[in-house]
Design a protein around this motif. Structure first.
Motif, PDB file in Angstrom:
ATOM      1  N   CYS A 261      35.656  38.494  36.351  1.00 55.91           N
ATOM      2  CA  CYS A 261      35.201  38.230  35.576  1.00 55.91           C
ATOM      3  C   CYS A 261      35.699  38.465  34.216  1.00 55.91           C
ATOM      4  CB  CYS A 261      34.808  39.787  35.154  1.00 55.91           C
ATOM      5  SG  CYS A 261      33.936  41.157  36.737  1.00 55.91           S
ATOM      6  N   SER A 262      34.811  38.283  32.860  1.00 51.31           N
ATOM      7  CA  SER A 262      36.120  37.399  32.289  1.00 51.31           C
ATOM      8  C   SER A 262      34.987  38.462  31.120  1.00 51.31           C
ATOM      9  CB  SER A 262      35.030  35.940  31.487  1.00 51.31           C
ATOM     10  OG  SER A 262      33.824  35.935  31.082  1.00 51.31           O
ATOM     11  N   PHE A 263      36.426  38.720  29.784  1.00 48.39           N
ATOM     12  CA  PHE A 263      36.449  39.593  28.771  1.00 48.39           C
ATOM     13  C   PHE A 263      36.894  38.502  27.468  1.00 48.39           C
ATOM     14  CE2 PHE A 263      37.466  41.714  32.465  1.00 48.39           C
ATOM     15  CZ  PHE A 263      37.414  42.613  32.200  1.00 48.39           C
ATOM     16  N   ILE A 264      35.979  38.288  26.771  1.00 51.75           N
ATOM     17  CA  ILE A 264      36.017  37.771  25.669  1.00 51.75           C
ATOM     18  C   ILE A 264      35.888  38.297  23.788  1.00 51.75           C
ATOM     19  CG2 ILE A 264      35.264  35.945  24.044  1.00 51.75           C
ATOM     20  CD1 ILE A 264      33.745  35.091  26.240  1.00 51.75           C
ATOM     21  N   GLY A 265      36.900  38.844  23.531  1.00 56.65           N
ATOM     22  CA  GLY A 265      37.058  39.543  21.459  1.00 56.65           C
ATOM     23  C   GLY A 265      37.552  41.502  22.785  1.00 56.65           C
ATOM     24  N   MET A 267      38.030  45.100  23.291  1.00 56.60           N
ATOM     25  CA  MET A 267      39.089  45.924  22.086  1.00 56.60           C
ATOM     26  C   MET A 267      40.628  45.940  23.315  1.00 56.60           C
ATOM     27  SD  MET A 267      39.159  50.011  20.982  1.00 56.60           S
ATOM     28  CE  MET A 267      39.325  50.332  22.579  1.00 56.60           C
ATOM     29  N   THR A 268      40.057  46.281  24.977  1.00 59.78           N
ATOM     30  CA  THR A 268      40.478  46.614  26.464  1.00 59.78           C
ATOM     31  C   THR A 268      40.105  45.324  27.416  1.00 59.78           C
ATOM     32  OG1 THR A 268      39.641  48.187  27.510  1.00 59.78           O
ATOM     33  CG2 THR A 268      41.754  47.944  25.574  1.00 59.78           C
ATOM     34  N   GLY A 269      40.622  44.711  27.924  1.00 56.64           N
ATOM     35  CA  GLY A 269      40.038  44.240  29.189  1.00 56.64           C
ATOM     36  C   GLY A 269      40.411  45.387  30.653  1.00 56.64           C
ATOM     37  N   VAL A 270      41.094  45.804  31.279  1.00 60.96           N
ATOM     38  CA  VAL A 270      40.506  46.486  32.002  1.00 60.96           C
ATOM     39  C   VAL A 270      41.278  47.823  31.663  1.00 60.96           C
ATOM     40  CG1 VAL A 270      39.535  45.800  34.487  1.00 60.96           C
ATOM     41  CG2 VAL A 270      41.873  45.476  33.859  1.00 60.96           C
ATOM     42  N   ARG A 271      40.950  48.721  32.441  1.00 59.81           N
ATOM     43  CA  ARG A 271      41.655  49.756  31.263  1.00 59.81           C
ATOM     44  C   ARG A 271      40.947  51.271  32.221  1.00 59.81           C
ATOM     45  NH1 ARG A 271      40.155  52.743  25.624  1.00 59.81           N
ATOM     46  NH2 ARG A 271      38.254  52.211  26.089  1.00 59.81           N
ATOM     47  N   ILE A 272      42.606  52.027  32.673  1.00 58.29           N
ATOM     48  CA  ILE A 272      41.768  53.554  33.447  1.00 58.29           C
ATOM     49  C   ILE A 272      42.094  54.615  31.931  1.00 58.29           C
ATOM     50  CG2 ILE A 272      42.303  55.298  35.158  1.00 58.29           C
ATOM     51  CD1 ILE A 272      43.426  52.663  36.807  1.00 58.29           C
ATOM     52  N   GLN A 288      41.275  42.185  40.204  1.00 64.09           N
ATOM     53  CA  GLN A 288      41.346  40.367  40.169  1.00 64.09           C
ATOM     54  C   GLN A 288      40.621  40.185  40.319  1.00 64.09           C
ATOM     55  OE1 GLN A 288      41.594  40.349  44.989  1.00 64.09           O
ATOM     56  NE2 GLN A 288      43.041  39.109  44.602  1.00 64.09           N
ATOM     57  N   SER A 289      41.337  38.337  39.840  1.00 65.56           N
ATOM     58  CA  SER A 289      40.906  37.036  39.598  1.00 65.56           C
ATOM     59  C   SER A 289      40.435  37.469  38.028  1.00 65.56           C
ATOM     60  CB  SER A 289      39.789  36.526  40.564  1.00 65.56           C
ATOM     61  OG  SER A 289      40.461  36.696  41.823  1.00 65.56           O
ATOM     62  N   LEU A 290      40.548  37.891  36.493  1.00 72.82           N
ATOM     63  CA  LEU A 290      40.131  38.346  35.396  1.00 72.82           C
ATOM     64  C   LEU A 290      40.009  37.340  34.205  1.00 72.82           C
ATOM     65  CD1 LEU A 290      40.374  41.990  35.423  1.00 72.82           C
ATOM     66  CD2 LEU A 290      38.293  41.250  36.738  1.00 72.82           C
ATOM     67  N   ASN A 291      39.872  36.676  33.441  1.00 75.23           N
ATOM     68  CA  ASN A 291      39.895  35.750  32.480  1.00 75.23           C
ATOM     69  C   ASN A 291      40.236  36.683  31.058  1.00 75.23           C
ATOM     70  OD1 ASN A 291      40.595  33.407  31.740  1.00 75.23           O
ATOM     71  ND2 ASN A 291      39.122  33.732  30.377  1.00 75.23           N
ATOM     72  N   ILE A 326      46.375  42.136  40.124  1.00 81.89           N
ATOM     73  CA  ILE A 326      46.468  41.019  40.708  1.00 81.89           C
ATOM     74  C   ILE A 326      45.422  39.524  40.410  1.00 81.89           C
ATOM     75  CG2 ILE A 326      46.227  39.102  42.950  1.00 81.89           C
ATOM     76  CD1 ILE A 326      46.366  42.126  44.016  1.00 81.89           C
ATOM     77  N   ASP A 327      46.273  38.649  39.636  1.00 79.56           N
ATOM     78  CA  ASP A 327      45.691  37.332  39.340  1.00 79.56           C
ATOM     79  C   ASP A 327      44.425  37.451  37.912  1.00 79.56           C
ATOM     80  OD1 ASP A 327      46.556  35.804  41.620  1.00 79.56           O
ATOM     81  OD2 ASP A 327      44.230  36.239  42.446  1.00 79.56           O
ATOM     82  N   ILE A 328      45.471  37.625  36.574  1.00 81.17           N
ATOM     83  CA  ILE A 328      44.747  37.952  35.574  1.00 81.17           C
ATOM     84  C   ILE A 328      45.631  36.855  34.890  1.00 81.17           C
ATOM     85  CG2 ILE A 328      44.518  39.253  33.747  1.00 81.17           C
ATOM     86  CD1 ILE A 328      44.217  41.646  35.809  1.00 81.17           C
ATOM     87  N   GLN A 329      44.627  36.489  33.818  1.00 79.94           N
ATOM     88  CA  GLN A 329      45.228  35.387  33.192  1.00 79.94           C
ATOM     89  C   GLN A 329      44.280  35.532  31.386  1.00 79.94           C
ATOM     90  OE1 GLN A 329      47.632  33.470  34.878  1.00 79.94           O
ATOM     91  NE2 GLN A 329      46.209  34.228  36.617  1.00 79.94           N
TER      92      GLN A 329
END
Length: 392
Positions: A261-265, A267-272, A288-291, A326-329
């Motif tokens: 998945c991609s996150f653009i602008g 507030m958070t990316g992935v969150r618990i 995993q594998s997130l931009n 894992i694999d977050i850039q």
């Protein structure tokens, strides 16, 4: 000759069976829908649904393209005699005024198994008047755009959801759900306009979605299991969130995957996120594998969730464990790219980060991480550097 005759008779019988098995199309215009965007078409839609729901031949409900259909608080109820496909090619619009003071959905599908909602059309909540009312503290209840409750073996595909007064799509007590190629749009400052909310549900697969909202792109609430979000775009919005958990219920969340998945602008990316003093557990996460592109806080665990900022200190908490990043850039818009904030009384366990590379956008200083009461390990390159808490 006898063999040829038998073959012809067999082909004739198969042709009759095939013709008899064709899906019957129930068109809303056959039930006197106006389709002018001004006339209330609720009765026409309900009449179409009742005809389809009593049809044992896997019927289609057709909402033709090129027309707008005004609806408010319509509930399509099951069980039905066979699987139903709703072909939404036209556009459904909500009334452009405050039409309810109670909690409500614009459209609800209740207790309908083997349902498919598919098409090139959309649902417009005309939410601007509601957001203004909410911001002026005059609307305490706002309608959700599209709700599914107790719908098993559900498919939602291609439709576009726009400008809900509150959340756009909710899945409640549903199982075996496939959401594919759905788009959601609402302004970044629209309040609580989550894209897809999943609660008390299991075995849900969300893919190829594009969600731009004023709140979470996808939110996963308690009593959920085996939820996957993949190949999707999020932003603007608050990211993909699990929780908040534990405020009034015993949390039970497990087997959550967010990948590719991609996150653009956002507030958070992935969150618990969970409240202090909560009970229960949340375990088995794979991110995993997130931009990330200019995401304020790309990676977050927060056991002190308190949006009002004035919550009293409470002991206890939802036990969070087995979480893999894992694999977050990408880039963060704040220097603190990673926040793992866990409670003193219930530490986070089994946190793993591998191949993480997050930089603070437009700054020469490196991004950093804040770790509190979290225990785990790292593998490969991890930037910013992680220093897990020592065990007591």
């Amino acid at each position: 000759m006898a063999a040829m005759t038998r073959a012809l008779l067999l082909l004739f019988a198969l042709a009759i069976r095939s013709a008899g098995g064709q899906q019957r199309v129930h068109n809303v215009f056959d039930f006197h829908a106006a389709g002018d965007g001004k006339t209330d078409d609720a009765q026409a839609f309900l009449g179409t649904w009742q005809a389809a729901c009593s049809d044992a031949g896997e019927p289609v409900v057709a909402v033709p393209g090129g027309r707008a259909f005004l609806l408010s608080q319509v509930s399509f109820q099951g069980p039905c005699k066979s699987p139903i496909t709703v072909k939404l090619d036209g556009n459904i619009v909500a009334p452009n005024h405050i039409w309810t003071k109670e909690a409500a959905n614009l459209l609800t599908f209740l207790g309908v198994d083997h349902l498919t909602l598919d098409g090139n059309g959309g649902i417009d909540g005309q939410g601007a008047i509601w957001w203004d009312c909410y911001n002026r503290k005059k609307c305490h209840a706002r309608p959700i755009l599209l709700g599914f409750a107790r719908c098993n073996n559900l498919t939602v595909r291609r439709i576009h959801l726009k400008d809900s007064a509150d959340k756009h799509m909710t899945l409640f007590q549903c199982s075996q759900v496939n959401v594919d190629s759905v788009s959601v749009t609402a302004p970044a400052d629209s309040p609580n306009t989550d894209g897809i909310t999943v609660a008390l549900s299991n075995n849900t697969y969300i893919s190829n979605t594009s969600i731009q909202t004023g709140d979470d792109c996808v939110s996963v609430l308690s009593y959920t299991k085996n939820i996957t979000v993949t190949q999707s775009r999020c932003g603007p919005g608050h990211g993909i969130s699990v929780g908040s958990l534990g405020r009034s219920e015993t949390a039970m969340v497990e087997q959550i995957t967010v990948s590719n998945c991609s996150f653009i602008g956002t507030m958070t990316g992935v969150r618990i996120k969970s409240w202090q003093g909560g009970k229960g557990y949340a375990k088995g996460f794979l991110f995993q594998s997130l931009n990330m592109t200019e995401v304020q806080y790309p990676i977050v665990i927060d056991q002190f969730y308190c949006p009002q900022g004035n919550c009293p200190i409470k002991h206890g908490g939802v036990a969070i464990s087995d979480v893999r990043f894992i694999d977050i850039q990408g880039t963060s818009s704040e220097q603190e790219a990673i926040r793992l904030l866990c409670s003193q009384s219930v530490h986070c366990q089994g946190i793993y980060l591998s191949n993480i590379n997050l930089s603070w956008v437009n700054h020469t200083s490196p991004a950093n991480a804040t770790i509190l009461n979290a225990h785990g390990s790292t593998g490969g390159m991890v930037v910013p550097r992680i220093q897990f808490s020592d065990f007591l």
